[in-house]
Design a protein around this motif. Structure first.
Motif, PDB file in Angstrom:
ATOM      1  N   GLY A 116       0.816  -1.208   0.000  1.00 31.97           N
ATOM      2  CA  GLY A 116       0.000   0.000   0.000  1.00 31.97           C
ATOM      3  C   GLY A 116       0.848   1.256   0.000  1.00 31.97           C
ATOM      4  O   GLY A 116       2.086   1.192   0.017  1.00 31.97           O
ATOM      5  N   LEU A 117       0.183   2.407  -0.019  1.00 34.99           N
ATOM      6  CA  LEU A 117       0.895   3.687  -0.006  1.00 34.99           C
ATOM      7  C   LEU A 117       1.083   4.141   1.440  1.00 34.99           C
ATOM      8  O   LEU A 117       0.132   4.261   2.195  1.00 34.99           O
ATOM      9  CB  LEU A 117       0.085   4.740  -0.779  1.00 34.99           C
ATOM     10  N   ASN A 118       2.347   4.339   1.842  1.00 31.29           N
ATOM     11  CA  ASN A 118       2.628   4.867   3.181  1.00 31.29           C
ATOM     12  C   ASN A 118       3.897   5.711   3.108  1.00 31.29           C
ATOM     13  O   ASN A 118       4.431   5.942   2.019  1.00 31.29           O
ATOM     14  CB  ASN A 118       2.766   3.724   4.191  1.00 31.29           C
ATOM     15  N   THR A 119       4.377   6.178   4.257  1.00 28.53           N
ATOM     16  CA  THR A 119       5.531   7.087   4.229  1.00 28.53           C
ATOM     17  C   THR A 119       6.828   6.365   3.848  1.00 28.53           C
ATOM     18  O   THR A 119       7.847   7.019   3.626  1.00 28.53           O
ATOM     19  CB  THR A 119       5.716   7.775   5.599  1.00 28.53           C
ATOM     20  N   THR A 120       6.808   5.032   3.759  1.00 32.10           N
ATOM     21  CA  THR A 120       7.987   4.299   3.281  1.00 32.10           C
ATOM     22  C   THR A 120       7.941   4.133   1.765  1.00 32.10           C
ATOM     23  O   THR A 120       8.965   4.295   1.087  1.00 32.10           O
ATOM     24  CB  THR A 120       8.063   2.904   3.941  1.00 32.10           C
ATOM     25  N   THR A 121       6.756   3.809   1.228  1.00 35.92           N
ATOM     26  CA  THR A 121       6.678   3.571  -0.220  1.00 35.92           C
ATOM     27  C   THR A 121       6.590   4.884  -1.010  1.00 35.92           C
ATOM     28  O   THR A 121       7.026   4.929  -2.160  1.00 35.92           O
ATOM     29  CB  THR A 121       5.474   2.673  -0.569  1.00 35.92           C
ATOM     30  N   ALA A 122       6.050   5.960  -0.395  1.00 34.12           N
ATOM     31  CA  ALA A 122       5.874   7.219  -1.134  1.00 34.12           C
ATOM     32  C   ALA A 122       7.197   7.804  -1.654  1.00 34.12           C
ATOM     33  O   ALA A 122       7.266   8.192  -2.820  1.00 34.12           O
ATOM     34  CB  ALA A 122       5.137   8.244  -0.272  1.00 34.12           C
ATOM     35  N   PRO A 123       8.283   7.879  -0.823  1.00 37.09           N
ATOM     36  CA  PRO A 123       9.540   8.410  -1.366  1.00 37.09           C
ATOM     37  C   PRO A 123      10.066   7.577  -2.530  1.00 37.09           C
ATOM     38  O   PRO A 123      10.698   8.109  -3.445  1.00 37.09           O
ATOM     39  CB  PRO A 123      10.514   8.340  -0.185  1.00 37.09           C
ATOM     40  N   LYS A 124       9.787   6.256  -2.500  1.00 35.30           N
ATOM     41  CA  LYS A 124      10.258   5.391  -3.589  1.00 35.30           C
ATOM     42  C   LYS A 124       9.592   5.771  -4.909  1.00 35.30           C
ATOM     43  O   LYS A 124      10.235   5.816  -5.963  1.00 35.30           O
ATOM     44  CB  LYS A 124       9.954   3.923  -3.269  1.00 35.30           C
ATOM     45  N   VAL A 125       8.276   6.043  -4.847  1.00 30.01           N
ATOM     46  CA  VAL A 125       7.545   6.454  -6.052  1.00 30.01           C
ATOM     47  C   VAL A 125       8.093   7.779  -6.562  1.00 30.01           C
ATOM     48  O   VAL A 125       8.362   7.952  -7.750  1.00 30.01           O
ATOM     49  CB  VAL A 125       6.032   6.583  -5.753  1.00 30.01           C
ATOM     50  N   TYR A 126       8.316   8.723  -5.632  1.00 28.13           N
ATOM     51  CA  TYR A 126       8.781  10.060  -6.008  1.00 28.13           C
ATOM     52  C   TYR A 126      10.161   9.986  -6.664  1.00 28.13           C
ATOM     53  O   TYR A 126      10.405  10.601  -7.709  1.00 28.13           O
ATOM     54  CB  TYR A 126       8.826  10.943  -4.765  1.00 28.13           C
TER      55      TYR A 126
END
Lengths: 106, 205
Positions: free
Chosen positions: B168-178
């Protein structure tokens, strides 16, 4: 209302409100236009070859700056180190260009 | 409201910048992009210096097909826009749209790779191999290195989609997407200089 509060909070923290797709689509249209212009300049045989080369390189630099500013958010606040890192890389790259041109043409 | 939605509601507006680790990841990635600028800059300089040394091999003017280059340019430019849309969907906490836009980006990147593989295959048949001349070696080194970056990006963003599906989307996966979207834009910026300096200039002579 909830979304509005969020935006206000965002403004307090970072000085910007989350932008919509408008700027990004404008950047896309400008990129397409600059690309078409470069291809058309090359197809036009009436133009001087040296002029075309300089012209398309300027178009490329312009397009790169637009994509860096809008798509990679370099125009936003708090990007000092980002600009410093990329400028340092570009400085070394330009040194290499000067070397290549000096080495081959003089 | 489901559990996942409740979790998304608590996510801060720009989740990639919400944690110190996330902000450091983005900053560190820019340092990497600075290094990539040096890498591609030196490859471009080498190509510029050697592009006239064709020996008995074909010249760029004879080889290059601008229609194919225009198609590849359009595909990569569009994929850069779709990765912008992915980040915007992430900022709106719309995980479904985020995954769809990342998926479109991967598909377009794959399309670009197919065109490039066809192009290289065609060139080798025209007698433009890696060791044919200094021009061909520097051409394949530069354009091939860019293609390798696209291939890595396709793989990377593909894996990110799977991770988003699982975690899911969380503060760990979000920087990876960015960070992945920054990488993809950078590859598109490099391509702007490739189609200008390698193909268009090659056609002019």
């Amino acid at each position: 209302m909830e979304a509005n509060q969020e935006q206000v909070q965002d403004r307090v923290k970072r000085g910007t409100i989350h932008e919509g797709p408008k700027n990004h689509i404008i950047a896309f249209v400008i990129s397409i236009f600059l690309t078409l212009l470069a291809f058309m300049a090359v197809a036009n045989t009436a133009l001087d070859a040296t002029f075309i080369k300089i012209f398309i390189v300027i178009l490329a630099i312009f397009q790169a700056v637009i994509q860096l500013a809008f798509w990679m958010h370099m125009k936003d606040r708090g990007h000092f180190f980002q600009i410093l890192f990329l400028a340092t890389g570009t400085f070394v790259a330009i040194t290499a260009f000067i070397m290549a041109i000096y080495w081959v043409w003089w | 409201m489901s559990h996942a939605e409740a979790h998304l509601d608590k996510l801060p507006p720009e989740p990639e910048k919400a944690t110190l680790e996330g902000r450091n990841k983005v900053l560190g990635f820019w340092l990497f992009l600075g290094g990539e600028t040096v890498l591609f800059g030196t490859l471009f300089a080498t190509f510029l210096a050697l592009r006239g040394s064709v020996l008995d091999g074909p010249t760029g003017t004879e080889l290059f097909d601008l229609k194919l280059v225009a198609a590849a340019t359009f595909i990569l430019l569009t994929s850069s826009l779709t990765s912008v849309f992915a980040v915007q969907a992430m900022h709106h906490k719309n995980v479904k749209n985020l995954m769809i836009w990342l998926g479109v980006t991967v598909l377009l990147g794959f399309g670009f790779l197919v065109l490039e593989i066809y192009e290289f295959y065609h060139y080798v048949h025209e007698g433009h191999g890696f060791t044919t001349s200094a021009f061909s070696s520097s051409f394949y080194a530069l354009v091939g290195f860019h293609g390798a970056h696209v291939a890595l990006g396709v793989l990377w963003i593909g894996l990110l989609i799977i991770q988003l599906k699982v975690k899911g989307l969380n503060t760990t996966t979000a920087p990876k997407v960015y960070v992945a979207s920054l990488y993809w834009h950078f590859i598109d910026v490099v391509w702007v200089f490739i189609f200008t300096i390698v193909y268009l200039m090659g056609k002019v002579g």
